[in-house]
Design an enzyme around this catalytic site. Structure first.
Site, PDB file in Angstrom:
ATOM      1  N   GLY A 142      17.167  12.978  19.676  1.00 38.14           N
ATOM      2  CA  GLY A 142      17.313  14.412  19.469  1.00 38.14           C
ATOM      3  C   GLY A 142      16.104  15.235  19.851  1.00 38.14           C
ATOM      4  N   ARG A 180      16.001   8.941  13.539  1.00 38.27           N
ATOM      5  CA  ARG A 180      15.498   8.457  12.251  1.00 38.27           C
ATOM      6  C   ARG A 180      16.581   8.507  11.173  1.00 38.27           C
ATOM      7  NH1 ARG A 180      14.106  13.611  12.916  1.00 38.27           N
ATOM      8  NH2 ARG A 180      14.373  15.057  11.173  1.00 38.27           N
ATOM      9  N   THR A 207       4.912   6.600  24.535  1.00 38.95           N
ATOM     10  CA  THR A 207       4.227   7.146  23.363  1.00 38.95           C
ATOM     11  C   THR A 207       2.726   7.135  23.600  1.00 38.95           C
ATOM     12  OG1 THR A 207       5.975   6.231  21.968  1.00 38.95           O
ATOM     13  CG2 THR A 207       3.928   6.865  20.872  1.00 38.95           C
ATOM     14  N   THR A 208       2.032   8.181  23.151  1.00 39.69           N
ATOM     15  CA  THR A 208       0.576   8.239  23.259  1.00 39.69           C
ATOM     16  C   THR A 208      -0.031   8.347  21.866  1.00 39.69           C
ATOM     17  OG1 THR A 208       0.625  10.656  23.548  1.00 39.69           O
ATOM     18  CG2 THR A 208       0.652   9.309  25.544  1.00 39.69           C
ATOM     19  N   ALA A 266       2.676   3.266  29.794  1.00 35.66           N
ATOM     20  CA  ALA A 266       1.950   4.219  30.630  1.00 35.66           C
ATOM     21  C   ALA A 266       1.756   5.528  29.890  1.00 35.66           C
ATOM     22  CB  ALA A 266       2.703   4.470  31.939  1.00 35.66           C
ATOM     23  N   ALA A 267       0.635   6.174  30.159  1.00 39.07           N
ATOM     24  CA  ALA A 267       0.372   7.475  29.562  1.00 39.07           C
ATOM     25  C   ALA A 267       1.236   8.555  30.191  1.00 39.07           C
ATOM     26  CB  ALA A 267      -1.104   7.829  29.721  1.00 39.07           C
ATOM     27  N   ASN A 268       1.673   8.325  31.419  1.00 45.19           N
ATOM     28  CA  ASN A 268       2.458   9.329  32.126  1.00 45.19           C
ATOM     29  C   ASN A 268       3.349   8.625  33.154  1.00 45.19           C
ATOM     30  OD1 ASN A 268       3.188  11.535  34.029  1.00 45.19           O
ATOM     31  ND2 ASN A 268       1.786  12.737  32.774  1.00 45.19           N
ATOM     32  N   PHE A 269       4.633   8.972  33.162  1.00 45.93           N
ATOM     33  CA  PHE A 269       5.589   8.317  34.051  1.00 45.93           C
ATOM     34  C   PHE A 269       5.910   9.148  35.289  1.00 45.93           C
ATOM     35  CE2 PHE A 269       5.945   5.753  30.338  1.00 45.93           C
ATOM     36  CZ  PHE A 269       6.310   4.502  30.802  1.00 45.93           C
ATOM     37  N   HIS A 321      -1.267  21.550  27.333  1.00 44.99           N
ATOM     38  CA  HIS A 321       0.093  21.203  26.926  1.00 44.99           C
ATOM     39  C   HIS A 321       0.642  22.259  25.972  1.00 44.99           C
ATOM     40  CE1 HIS A 321      -0.902  17.178  28.486  1.00 44.99           C
ATOM     41  NE2 HIS A 321       0.408  17.011  28.580  1.00 44.99           N
ATOM     42  N   LYS A 366       2.410  19.636  20.885  1.00 45.92           N
ATOM     43  CA  LYS A 366       1.805  18.315  21.119  1.00 45.92           C
ATOM     44  C   LYS A 366       0.817  18.004  20.004  1.00 45.92           C
ATOM     45  CE  LYS A 366      -0.271  15.387  24.673  1.00 45.92           C
ATOM     46  NZ  LYS A 366       0.728  14.325  24.440  1.00 45.92           N
TER      47      LYS A 366
END
EC number: 1.17.1.8
Length: 273
Positions: free
Chosen positions: A14, A39, A103-104, A126-129, A159, A163
């Site tokens: 969601g 969740r 996830t970071t 990865a930090a970024n895709f 950002h 965030k």
């Protein structure tokens, strides 16, 4: 209906990123949306995942139990929060499921848990895709080798207001790429905040600056500044769909992997450049 090569489960269905991942999974050739998770107690439980994402009925109901859907997916895609991701990691490790982790904000213990799990299952972490960001990381390595020893290096990231971690995982990945090219450990040379009387800039450090405002999807700049000139390498994302498509591309890539820890540069084959 295209033939599925891989079935995926989406965590945080969601959320902003979860909905983009559902859209991408339903659109991408070779991918089947197998499960969507939220969740316990969420008002979205029982919803159709495709309708939730605004792309029409998918036949996949949003659920809270991984156990209930364990036979419905091959790869679990997680862009949530560290504590939730680590719970999902333990489940996937137990049941032999691949993972794509975007996830970071993991601490050292969390990163170690991912490394240990990768001995048994295949993980793209990865930090970024984004394809563009990962090309940028390669460019930063090359720039650092040429300019890094005599330039002041600063990383600026921006950002959206929602965030929760800073600096961003991508900014840290940029710093690690630069530091690695200079045979340094980022922990030894990073400067994350400046306030008050700081004195002159310390040579050889990598500075970080963070902006949180509005609905900025993600902007990252690395600056190599010398006296009389500077080089800036920038990436700007205008849609989360670029990250979602990269994550699904990673899931497809994982189908031939039994175990191991990989990043987006492995998926794209950038390490051979």
């Amino acid at each position: 209906m295209h033939e599925a090569q891989i079935r995926v489960a989406i965590a945080g269905a969601g959320g902003r990123m979860g909905r983009q991942l559902i859209q991408a999974a339903m659109a991408m050739e070779g991918v089947q949306l197998g499960a969507a998770l939220e969740r316990e107690g969420s008002s979205l439980l029982g919803s159709d995942a495709g309708e939730l994402a605004g792309v029409g009925k998918s036949g996949v109901t949003v659920q809270s139990s991984l156990e209930a859907v364990k036979d419905d997916f091959d790869v679990f895609i997680d862009f949530t929060r560290p504590e939730g991701t680590l719970t999902h990691l333990a489940f996937c490790r137990q049941h032999g499921k691949g993972m794509v982790i975007g996830t970071t904000g993991f601490d050292d213990a969390g990163k170690q848990a991912i490394r240990e799990a990768s001995q048994e299952i295949a993980i793209v972490f990865a930090a970024n895709f984004s394809v563009g960001v990962n090309v940028m990381l390669k460019l930063l390595e090359k720039a650092a080798k040429v300019m890094g020893d005599y330039s002041d290096i600063e990383i600026i990231e921006a950002h959206h207001r929602h965030k929760v971690d800073a600096p961003s995982g991508t900014a840290l990945a940029m710093g690690e790429a630069i530091a690695g090219a200079l045979d340094k450990d980022l922990k030894d040379c990073a400067v994350y905040s400046r306030e008050g009387y700081t004195g002159e800039r310390v040579a050889g450090t990598i500075g970080f600056a963070t902006v949180r405002a509005g609905d900025i999807v993600g902007e990252h700049t690395a600056m190599f500044a010398d006296i009389g000139e500077r080089v800036e390498i920038t990436h700007k994302a205008s849609s989360r769909m670029t990250f979602a498509n990269g994550a699904l591309r990673s899931a497809l890539w994982l189908k031939t992997k039994k175990n191991g820890l990989f990043d987006m540069r492995d998926v794209l084959g950038l390490d051979v450049l």
